[in-house]
Design a protein around this motif. Structure first.
Motif, PDB file in Angstrom:
ATOM      1  N   UNK A 411      -0.578  26.990  48.378  1.00  0.00           N
ATOM      2  CA  UNK A 411      -0.851  27.004  49.814  1.00  0.00           C
ATOM      3  C   UNK A 411       0.447  26.931  50.616  1.00  0.00           C
ATOM      4  N   UNK A 412       1.410  26.172  50.135  1.00  0.00           N
ATOM      5  CA  UNK A 412       2.689  26.090  50.833  1.00  0.00           C
ATOM      6  C   UNK A 412       3.406  27.446  50.790  1.00  0.00           C
ATOM      7  N   UNK A 413       3.326  28.132  49.655  1.00  0.00           N
ATOM      8  CA  UNK A 413       3.949  29.458  49.554  1.00  0.00           C
ATOM      9  C   UNK A 413       3.297  30.443  50.517  1.00  0.00           C
ATOM     10  N   UNK A 418       3.644  33.239  55.981  1.00  0.00           N
ATOM     11  CA  UNK A 418       3.216  33.369  57.369  1.00  0.00           C
ATOM     12  C   UNK A 418       4.337  33.041  58.350  1.00  0.00           C
ATOM     13  N   UNK A 419       5.259  32.186  57.942  1.00  0.00           N
ATOM     14  CA  UNK A 419       6.360  31.797  58.829  1.00  0.00           C
ATOM     15  C   UNK A 419       7.618  32.619  58.557  1.00  0.00           C
ATOM     16  N   UNK A 420       7.428  33.762  57.910  1.00  0.00           N
ATOM     17  CA  UNK A 420       8.540  34.684  57.654  1.00  0.00           C
ATOM     18  C   UNK A 420       9.659  34.029  56.843  1.00  0.00           C
ATOM     19  N   UNK A 421       9.253  33.276  55.816  1.00  0.00           N
ATOM     20  CA  UNK A 421      10.239  32.670  54.908  1.00  0.00           C
ATOM     21  C   UNK A 421       9.905  33.105  53.477  1.00  0.00           C
ATOM     22  N   UNK A 422      10.054  34.393  53.192  1.00  0.00           N
ATOM     23  CA  UNK A 422       9.631  34.897  51.877  1.00  0.00           C
ATOM     24  C   UNK A 422      10.419  34.301  50.720  1.00  0.00           C
ATOM     25  N   UNK A 423      11.691  33.960  50.943  1.00  0.00           N
ATOM     26  CA  UNK A 423      12.474  33.382  49.846  1.00  0.00           C
ATOM     27  C   UNK A 423      11.876  32.042  49.409  1.00  0.00           C
ATOM     28  N   UNK A 424      11.473  31.220  50.385  1.00  0.00           N
ATOM     29  CA  UNK A 424      10.834  29.949  50.052  1.00  0.00           C
ATOM     30  C   UNK A 424       9.483  30.197  49.358  1.00  0.00           C
ATOM     31  N   UNK A 426       8.755  32.660  47.433  1.00  0.00           N
ATOM     32  CA  UNK A 426       9.055  33.023  46.037  1.00  0.00           C
ATOM     33  C   UNK A 426       9.288  31.772  45.198  1.00  0.00           C
ATOM     34  N   UNK A 427      10.062  30.828  45.729  1.00  0.00           N
ATOM     35  CA  UNK A 427      10.351  29.605  44.978  1.00  0.00           C
ATOM     36  C   UNK A 427       9.075  28.825  44.677  1.00  0.00           C
ATOM     37  N   UNK A 428       8.222  28.659  45.694  1.00  0.00           N
ATOM     38  CA  UNK A 428       6.985  27.909  45.493  1.00  0.00           C
ATOM     39  C   UNK A 428       6.049  28.582  44.511  1.00  0.00           C
ATOM     40  N   UNK A 429       5.871  29.900  44.648  1.00  0.00           N
ATOM     41  CA  UNK A 429       4.979  30.625  43.743  1.00  0.00           C
ATOM     42  C   UNK A 429       5.517  30.614  42.314  1.00  0.00           C
ATOM     43  N   UNK A 430       6.833  30.701  42.171  1.00  0.00           N
ATOM     44  CA  UNK A 430       7.439  30.660  40.835  1.00  0.00           C
ATOM     45  C   UNK A 430       7.191  29.317  40.174  1.00  0.00           C
TER      46      UNK A 430
END
Length: 835
Positions: A411-413, A418-424, A426-430
């Motif tokens: 959910x955080x990823x 949604x907040x235009x932070x795709x790098x973050x 990626x880290x959360x989903x990984x």
């Protein structure tokens, strides 16, 4: 619980003791002896009788008389007559104040009656007489524990153990003291030694079981408590502890049985009823649980935990009003209990009161920031409300307490996306995928994040991996098709879209996309076939020619469409319909006069043909001949009052011109013809906004979004309504959603920049305004707002340049700026907004 146990013992003793006192009144043939009075092997009633007889005879030796009173007190204790025993012991101590036996017995009775300080005084007096009395030291430790003096208790027990290393009672007291002091290893060692010294010591097994439960070693706790139940004469607390351990192991039936056994010993005990009610509820026996919890509350109405448990049962039984009543009572009794607010939030959600539920979730987190369940639920609801930053904060709190919570990571990823932070993201989903490699949603989130980071190779790798596990996952197929299309691989996109259509042949959006990819593949036949399906399917006769003409026109081939329409006329198709279609195709080719001629010919053949008049009006509108177009739409609305399109166009044009009263007439007439028309209701929301009715506009827009959440224009209208009401955060959320739906929507970017400006985030406003200007360079309003933001940042030269550019693009802006009140953000409608 201790009080109930005492009552039980007293009642039992009364039943037996009544017989004893009766016997004492009957003349006895045999004289009582001192040996019978002191013989603990005899039944307590016989000992009382013997002691009564001897005491009645009297004696001149105070010590001997003191012993007789002490022996009778011991027999009375065995019968449960604690107060009578205490009276005898008081007399015994007065007669022989330096005898240890009456003092230690009185200490035990006082301790049993809750008079711990008095008990301590007697024990200390004993220890003055006998400093090395191990039993006295052990009893002193027990009393000190009751007084909460755990460290002193540990010291007293240690002294007793030094005198008698195998003193089982002292070892138990030391273990309890060390456990309370947090020295669990020392406590475990003491209990082990106590049991080794006396395998029949039920108190030692009970205490070790309590320690094991405290350490969450529930199976070991149950083993020890099984022994305690067998060994203790009154195992009430052991039943209770074993029931709680069974509950932790989710053996709810066994837990309820243990609490029931405890209730046999202490009928009506409020805490036990509450615990059994909880176990029954967990076992799904809600009605039985409700009975126990209600009985518990009747016995102890001031226990907030029981109110909370009954509220949960009512909630599970879908009795939300009763649940709310109970949880309100629980909060009144314990206003700082975080779990209670969490439960009330769940109840409010059951009643569809999202705002009240969020208030309660906030209260739960404030009272206990480590309440993981409250944070998680609040984050989910904030996500639904598009408050993505709040979602991230809450999920951070969840992961701080539970680092392996993959749901929170996912959910955080999603919130990071949604907040235009795709790098973050990626880290959360990984991180989630490391713990759960088969988590499909996490892989999809990471693929989307990689796509936004322009890392197309990794995005495709994730989508390929996902589709191996779930070959027909619609969103994954759709996204992979979009990536292939953007990368110029139409054949790959076409294959993915075909898989979707195999499962959902009615998915017209996907069919349109496939048609476009077929065109890019150079396969017009497949494209026309898809468009034929969209237009209800046509055959190869004259009607099929018309259908192919429409398909060619929708596919952007007006020449072929015109040729097909001409051929259809030649083959006997309805000439009026064919003329209208050919006129449309010629209009697309820029042959405006030829197109108008076709429409006029169709109208001469059928003066009441509304679609011919409509097509003529549309062509004039597209050619920029607005006056003629408006007249045609008016004629069309008069000719066909049930047709909704002319009202749409007329209302939009009048809203553009600021003729609000006439626009309102057109909207009302259109809605009278078709009350559910989406676009007219959209225009009604826009009209309310222009009339200063922000609340009405917001409500109308919200209703439209429940039907079609993908309308960027409606999000824009609702955002402006929020802005008028001072709700900048909600407005920003809607504007941001509009930019996601239509990235080239300059008005949405402009409105989003306005929210930054109102928050005094001028840097953010300028950054967003750059996107608005890129989306529509010939739009003057973004330059004007840019000038304001630059002025706020004291960049006067750049501000003047931006203002000049705004006036150059749109000279009318200068006149608007010079008016009282100046320029302010409003909604802009364009002809391209027409459906």
């Amino acid at each position: 619980m201790t009080g109930n146990r005492g009552k039980m013992r007293v009642l039992t003793a009364l039943a037996v003791g009544g017989v004893a006192w009766g016997i004492s009144l009957v003349p006895q043939s045999a004289a009582a002896s001192a040996e019978d009075c002191a013989n603990q092997g005899l039944p307590p009633a016989m000992r009382v009788f013997a002691c009564d007889a001897l005491i009645g005879q009297g004696t001149t030796d105070p010590g001997a008389f003191s012993d007789l009173l002490a022996h009778r007190a011991d027999a009375l204790i065995a019968q449960g007559f604690w107060q009578k025993a205490l009276a005898d012991l008081n007399r015994a101590v007065r007669l022989a104040p330096r005898r240890a036996a009456p003092l230690i017995a009185r200490a035990r009775v006082n301790h049993r009656l809750g008079r711990h300080q008095a008990a301590l005084i007697d024990i200390d007096a004993v220890l003055v007489l006998m400093p090395t009395f191990a039993d006295g030291l052990a009893e002193r430790a027990r009393v000190l524990l009751a007084l909460g003096r755990n460290r002193d208790a540990a010291g007293a027990a240690t002294r007793a153990i030094k005198l008698m290393p195998a003193h089982s009672n002292a070892l138990v007291q030391k273990g309890v003291a060390e456990s309370r002091l947090g020295q669990h290893r020392l406590a475990k060692d003491a209990f082990d030694r106590a049991i080794a010294a006396d395998p029949g010591n039920g108190e030692a097994f009970h205490a070790r079981g309590v320690l094991h439960r405290k350490l969450k070693l529930y199976r070991s706790a149950i083993q020890d408590l099984d022994q305690a139940v067998r060994l203790l004469p009154y195992p009430l607390d052991s039943f209770k502890e074993r029931g709680m351990a069974q509950h932790q192991l989710e053996n709810y039936t066994l837990a309820a049985a243990d609490f029931g056994d405890a209730l046999d010993l202490a009928p009506g005990d409020a805490e036990l009823l509450s615990l059994r009610g909880r176990a029954l509820a967990a076992d799904g026996k809600l009605q039985a649980a409700l009975i126990d919890l209600t009985r518990s509350l009747e016995a102890a109405p001031s226990r907030p935990e029981t109110w909370r448990r009954r509220a949960e049962v009512h909630r599970r039984m879908d009795r939300m009003s009763l649940a709310l009543d109970d949880i309100t009572q629980a909060i009144a009794l314990a206003p700082n209990a975080s779990e209670t607010y969490l439960l009330r939030a769940r109840i409010q959600l059951g009643r569809r009161n999202l705002g009240l539920a969020l208030d309660d979730l906030n209260a739960a987190v404030v009272r206990d920031p480590a309440n993981v369940a409250a944070r998680y639920l609040r984050a989910k609801k904030q996500y639904e409300l598009e408050n993505y930053e709040a979602v991230i904060v809450d999920m951070d709190g969840v992961l701080a307490a539970e680092p392996t919570n993959t749901g929170a990571m996912l959910k955080r990823s999603q919130a990071f996306l949604k907040t235009e932070k795709p790098a973050h993201a990626v880290q959360g989903a990984t991180a989630a995928l490391r713990l759960a490699p088969g988590l499909i949603d996490a892989r999809l989130v990471r693929a989307i994040a990689y796509e936004r980071l322009k890392d197309i190779g990794r995005a495709l790798a994730d989508l390929d991996h996902l589709l191996v596990d779930a070959p027909r996952h619609v969103e994954a197929l759709s996204r992979r098709a979009a990536i292939h299309a953007a990368a110029g691989r139409p054949a790959s996109a076409y294959r993915d879209l075909t898989v979707i259509l195999e499962d959902d042949p009615t998915n017209n959006e996907v069919r349109r996309r496939r048609s476009a990819q077929a065109q890019l593949m150079g396969d017009p036949i497949s494209a026309i076939a898809d468009l034929d399906v969209l237009l209800a399917g046509q055959s190869n006769d004259s009607d099929a020619l018309l259908a192919r003409a429409r398909a060619n026109l929708a596919a952007g081939q007006p020449g072929e469409a015109s040729a097909d329409a001409t051929a259809a006329i030649a083959h006997g198709a309805d000439p009026t319909a064919a003329l209208i279609l050919r006129g449309q195709a010629r209009g697309r080719l820029g042959e405006i006069e030829a197109a108008i001629a076709d429409f006029d010919l169709a109208l001469r053949r059928d003066p009441f043909r509304g679609d011919a008049l409509g097509a003529r009006a549309r062509t004039l509108l597209a050619a920029g001949r607005l006056g003629e177009a408006s007249a045609n739409f008016v004629r069309w609305s008069t000719l066909r009052p049930d047709a909704v399109e002319p009202y749409r166009v007329l209302a939009l044009m009048r809203l553009q011109a600021g003729a609000l009263a006439r626009a309102q007439d057109d909207i009302e007439r259109g809605l009278a013809a078709r009350p559910d028309d989406y676009f007219l209701r959209l225009l009604a929301a826009d009209l309310a906004l222009r009339q200063g009715k922000a609340l009405e506009a917001g409500k109308r827009a919200a209703g439209l979004l429940t039907e079609s959440p993908q309308s960027a224009l409606v999000h824009r209208i609702r955002g402006l309504a929020w802005l008028e009401q001072g709700q900048v955060d909600f407005a920003a959320s809607d504007f941001r959603r509009a930019t996601e739906l239509v990235p080239g929507d300059a008005d949405a970017w402009l409105a989003l920049a306005q929210t930054h400006y109102q928050r005094r985030d001028y840097t953010g406003a300028l950054r967003v305004l750059d996107k608005a200007i890129t989306a529509e360079p010939s739009y003057g309003a973004p330059h004007l707002l840019r000038a304001r933001a630059l002025e706020a940042g004291n960049d006067w030269t750049a501000a003047e340049d931006a203002r000049a550019e705004a006036f150059r693009i749109d000279p009318d802006l200068k006149m608007i700026v010079d008016r009282p009140g100046g320029w302010r953000l409003t909604n802009r409608l364009k002809l391209s907004d027409l459906p």
